[in-house]
Design an enzyme around this catalytic site. Structure first.
Site, mmCIF file in Angstrom:
data_model
loop_
_atom_site.group_PDB
_atom_site.id
_atom_site.type_symbol
_atom_site.label_atom_id
_atom_site.label_comp_id
_atom_site.label_asym_id
_atom_site.label_seq_id
_atom_site.Cartn_x
_atom_site.Cartn_y
_atom_site.Cartn_z
ATOM 1 N N SER A 1 -13.554 1.201 1.818
ATOM 2 C CA SER A 1 -12.475 1.012 0.858
ATOM 3 C C SER A 1 -11.461 2.137 0.923
ATOM 4 C CB SER A 1 -13.034 0.906 -0.563
ATOM 5 O OG SER A 1 -11.960 0.979 -1.480
ATOM 6 N N SER B 1 0.835 -1.207 0.000
ATOM 7 C CA SER B 1 0.000 0.000 0.000
ATOM 8 C C SER B 1 0.868 1.255 0.000
ATOM 9 C CB SER B 1 -0.883 0.027 1.245
ATOM 10 O OG SER B 1 -1.902 -0.916 1.121
ATOM 11 N N ASP C 1 -7.088 -8.031 4.031
ATOM 12 C CA ASP C 1 -6.319 -8.956 3.187
ATOM 13 C C ASP C 1 -5.842 -10.190 3.962
ATOM 14 O OD1 ASP C 1 -6.669 -7.238 1.083
ATOM 15 O OD2 ASP C 1 -4.779 -6.193 1.393
ATOM 16 N N ARG D 1 -2.872 -14.054 -2.603
ATOM 17 C CA ARG D 1 -3.000 -14.274 -1.155
ATOM 18 C C ARG D 1 -3.566 -15.664 -0.861
ATOM 19 N NH1 ARG D 1 -1.002 -9.710 0.844
ATOM 20 N NH2 ARG D 1 -1.619 -7.781 -0.181
ATOM 21 N N ARG E 1 -12.881 -14.460 -2.392
ATOM 22 C CA ARG E 1 -12.076 -15.069 -1.326
ATOM 23 C C ARG E 1 -12.936 -15.831 -0.316
ATOM 24 N NH1 ARG E 1 -7.345 -10.392 -0.736
ATOM 25 N NH2 ARG E 1 -6.183 -11.081 -2.580
HETATM 26 C C1 S3P Z 1 -5.648 -1.328 -0.351
HETATM 27 C C2 S3P Z 1 -6.906 -1.341 0.172
HETATM 28 C C3 S3P Z 1 -7.701 -2.558 0.304
HETATM 29 C C4 S3P Z 1 -6.823 -3.801 0.218
HETATM 30 C C5 S3P Z 1 -5.855 -3.741 -0.919
HETATM 31 C C6 S3P Z 1 -4.940 -2.548 -0.771
HETATM 32 C C7 S3P Z 1 -4.960 -0.030 -0.478
HETATM 33 O O1 S3P Z 1 -8.636 -2.634 -0.746
HETATM 34 O O2 S3P Z 1 -7.632 -4.939 0.106
HETATM 35 O O3 S3P Z 1 -5.061 -4.912 -0.957
HETATM 36 O O4 S3P Z 1 -3.738 -0.015 -0.678
HETATM 37 O O5 S3P Z 1 -5.641 0.980 -0.375
HETATM 38 P P1 S3P Z 1 -10.096 -1.919 -0.641
HETATM 39 O O6 S3P Z 1 -9.870 -0.468 -0.646
HETATM 40 O O7 S3P Z 1 -10.851 -2.390 -1.853
HETATM 41 O O8 S3P Z 1 -10.653 -2.449 0.636
#
Ligand code: S3P
Length: 667
Positions: free
Chosen positions: A160, A22, A310, A384, A341
């Protein structure tokens, strides 16, 4: 395509070597719009991160990479029309939708088969509210058409961080203030980094809801050494806890909005602690220490799920080893990830005979804590889920996964676990349906060997140099058509066609052994006997050459008479052989095969095609003759190669293999 079989061995590294994904995406994106050159070090160039880097380059950023560091010169004048290939990466698609809208660039977003099925309306709608013109067009994720942006107040409709980040990035370019309000605060890297880099951004709580407001501003350039990824570290932590080991993992991002996995485990009795906490670019970083612990059933609240979305599949994987009833609240978002998942978790639970149910929001796992070894787990090509399958296999004692897409997020995954699988595979053309990966990984599980078995599809006209380079990059390879003869020549084999090569072994064909051994297993009397052979290709040739060692007298039939003659001449076979005791076919089911009659003298038939319809098979069965199937020959030929590559004894349990095949519905 590569399957991997695991045994129970691993050796966890303290430095897991995977920059937080991220943060890595965000560091590159913010560097691309900063007010000068930034440097980013300790970068893991996972496929997802590379998708973001390529996209930023397409937009006009200049990114110079040296080792695991990068210097980013920001976008000066954005390109006017670009295609952004996001590959498998949802973060790339959604965050860059915000950036591209802010820059006012026209851009077509495309992605792989998994990504194009994921929901994008969630990011498109809020950006439209800021004035962005975005369309859906068939064949693409969406198309940004520019538009001048203005601030707005946006209430999150889904939890999100990607959507929040897209809105905040767009907000950096919008007139007025852009406010994003969340029901449940998601990971806060974008706002932390922006605040740290001097952008005009504020966070607050209003009526118990988390709100981030941003105004037009540009982040300062920066230098950062990225910390390791708590999501990647989680696999090592899971292995340490399940095996009862003490380990410390250093330099990990420990931002509280990412600690869901760790918090849930602590409540289940895991002795986890964080030390050496310091701050990197506004983010908390520390070392995670794991002590021997006894784990009780898992209960993840909606809040934990948001802080560790995740890692829920990994927690569910761990739950399979812990006796009791485990609860995961509000996991509906898992359905929209790289694969469904929830379905993937249900699959893993089913395979190891544990219960799993999902009511559309909450997931329950009921386990007796006893996980059988030697099972195969589908990964749904999700990185994953593949890593969960690896953990499941290792702790079970053995197991295999049907693909290994670790490079999407964590290229050093196996390395960080101290796992170096023997590298095996099959080269040929049109081999995607081959049963060898499944069979060889089965043999590996039986023998307790850790290996990968890949499918290497090469064009028939591949150069000799390339063919040799591929062969050299494997510990062991099966060779199939059309390369059996060419590889024999290239490796100076003393036989015309080979199917088994590898480091330190004599190139050879094990097809003949496979055939003879399967005939012997059925008690068929073929030594010094007359036989009819149907077909004149590579497999027929290898078998003729082997059966000559047993004194068989063979007549060759083939649809193309000339090829039959070539084979006859090569081995000095007679034109006529009367009263064959067996008929062996090496051709696919076809009208030529249907037209063949089965002599009354025949006591057995061998059908090289696997378990499918064959006119000869039908005739033989009607007469009650012994039928030997090519699937069996394939098993036995494979056992010899596996034994040579791994130094383990040749296996001889076809029935065990067949039971495994039936369990997993391979044929
Ligand atoms: C992420 C946010 C999450 C996560 C993804 C990375 C990010 O997704 O599942 O692996 O870096 O902002 P969502 O925003 O769809 O929950």
């Amino acid at each position: 395509m590569s399957m991997i079989a695991f045994n129970d061995k691993f050796d966890l590294a303290a430095n897991i070597r995977c920059s937080d994904k991220s943060l890595t995406h965000r560091a590159f994106i913010l560097a691309a719009i900063a007010d000068g050159v930034s440097t980013i070090s300790n970068v893991t160039f996972s496929q997802d991160v590379v998708s973001t880097i390529r996209a930023l380059e397409a937009l006009g950023a200049e990114i110079r990479i040296e080792g695991n560091s990068a210097a980013v010169k920001p976008i000066a004048l954005p390109k006017s029309e670009v295609t952004i290939n996001c590959g498998n990466s949802g973060t790339t698609a959604r965050l860059l939708a915000g950036l591209v809208s802010g820059l006012g660039v026209k851009a077509v977003f495309v992605g792989d088969d998994s990504l194009i099925q994921r929901p994008m309306r969630r990011v498109v709608e809020p950006l439209r509210r800021l004035g962005a013109q975005i369309e859906y067009k068939p064949g693409s994720l969406f198309v940004c058409q520019g538009g001048s942006l203005h601030g707005a107040v946006i209430n999150a409709e889904v939890n999100s961080a990607q959507v929040k980040s897209a809105v905040l990035l767009a907000g950096l370019f919008a007139e007025g203030q852009t406010e994003y309000i969340e029901q449940m605060p998601t990971r806060n890297h974008t706002e932390l980094l922006l605040a740290e880099l001097g952008a005009d951004i504020k966070t607050s709580y209003k009526n118990g809801k988390y709100s981030v407001s941003v105004k037009k501003s540009r982040p300062n350039a920066f230098d950062v050494e990225l910390p390791n990824d708590p999501s990647a570290t989680a696999y090592s932590v899971a292995l340490a806890l399940l095996r009862g080991q003490e380990n410390t993992f250093t330099n990990v991002l420990v931002n509280p909005t990412r600690m869901g996995f760790y918090n849930v485990l602590k409540r289940s009795g895991a002795k986890l602690s964080i030390c050496n906490i310091h701050t990197v670019l506004g983010e908390q970083v520390g070392d995670i220490c794991v002590k021997c612990s006894t784990l009780s059933p898992i209960a993840a609240t909606a809040h934990d799920v948001c802080d560790g979305i995740d890692e829920i599949p990994l927690l569910a994987t761990m739950a399979l080893f812990i006796k009791g009833e485990h609860h995961f609240e509000c996991v509906g978002e898992l359905v929209h990830k790289e694969c469904n998942r929830v379905e993937a978790i249900e699959h893993m639970a089913n395979v190891v005979h544990q219960q799993c149910s999902f009511d559309g929001a909450n997931l329950t796992v009921i386990s007796d804590g006893v996980v059988p070894c030697g099972k195969r787990f589908k990964t749904f090509d999700d990185h994953r889920i593949a890593m969960c399958g690896a953990v499941l296999s290792i702790i079970a004692g053995s197991g295999c996964i049907d693909s290994a897409p670790f490079d999407i997020s964590y290229p050093q995954f196996l390395d960080s676990l101290g796992i170096r699988p023997l590298k095996l595979g099959l080269i040929g053309t049109n081999i995607l349906q081959s049963v060898s990966p499944r069979m060889q990984t089965y043999l590996a599980m039986q023998a307790g060997v850790c290996c990968s078995y890949g499918i290497v599809t090469l064009a028939a006209d591949v150069s000799d140099a390339e063919l040799l380079r591929v062969i050299d990059s494997y510990d062991g390879l099966n060779v199939t058509m059309p390369f059996k003869i060419r590889v024999a020549q290239l490796l100076n084999a003393d036989i015309p066609a080979v199917n088994t090569v590898g480091k330190g072994i004599v190139p050879q064909s094990t097809d003949g052994y496979g055939l003879v051994h399967s005939l012997q297993k059925h008690g068929v009397d073929f030594v010094n006997k007359p036989l009819w052979i149907v077909g004149a290709g590579g497999a027929a040739q290898s078998c003729v050459s082997e059966l000559l060692n047993y004194g068989c007298k063979m007549r060759v039939f083939n649809r193309t008479a000339q090829n039959a003659r070539l084979l006859r001449d090569r081995y000095g076979l007679p034109d006529e052989v009367a009263d064959p005791v067996g008929m062996l076919t090496f051709i696919p089911e076809c009208t030529y095969e249907q037209g063949l009659s089965l002599p009354n003298s025949c006591k057995f038939v061998f059908i090289s095609a696997y378990m499918g319809y064959s006119a000869i098979r039908e005739k033989a069965e009607a007469r009650g003759l012994t039928v030997v199937d090519g699937f069996e020959m394939n098993y036995f030929q494979g056992t010899v190669g596996f034994s040579l590559w791994t130094g383990t004894p040749v296996q001889d349990d076809y029935e065990g293999y067949l039971a495994y095949v039936k369990e997993f519905d391979y044929i």
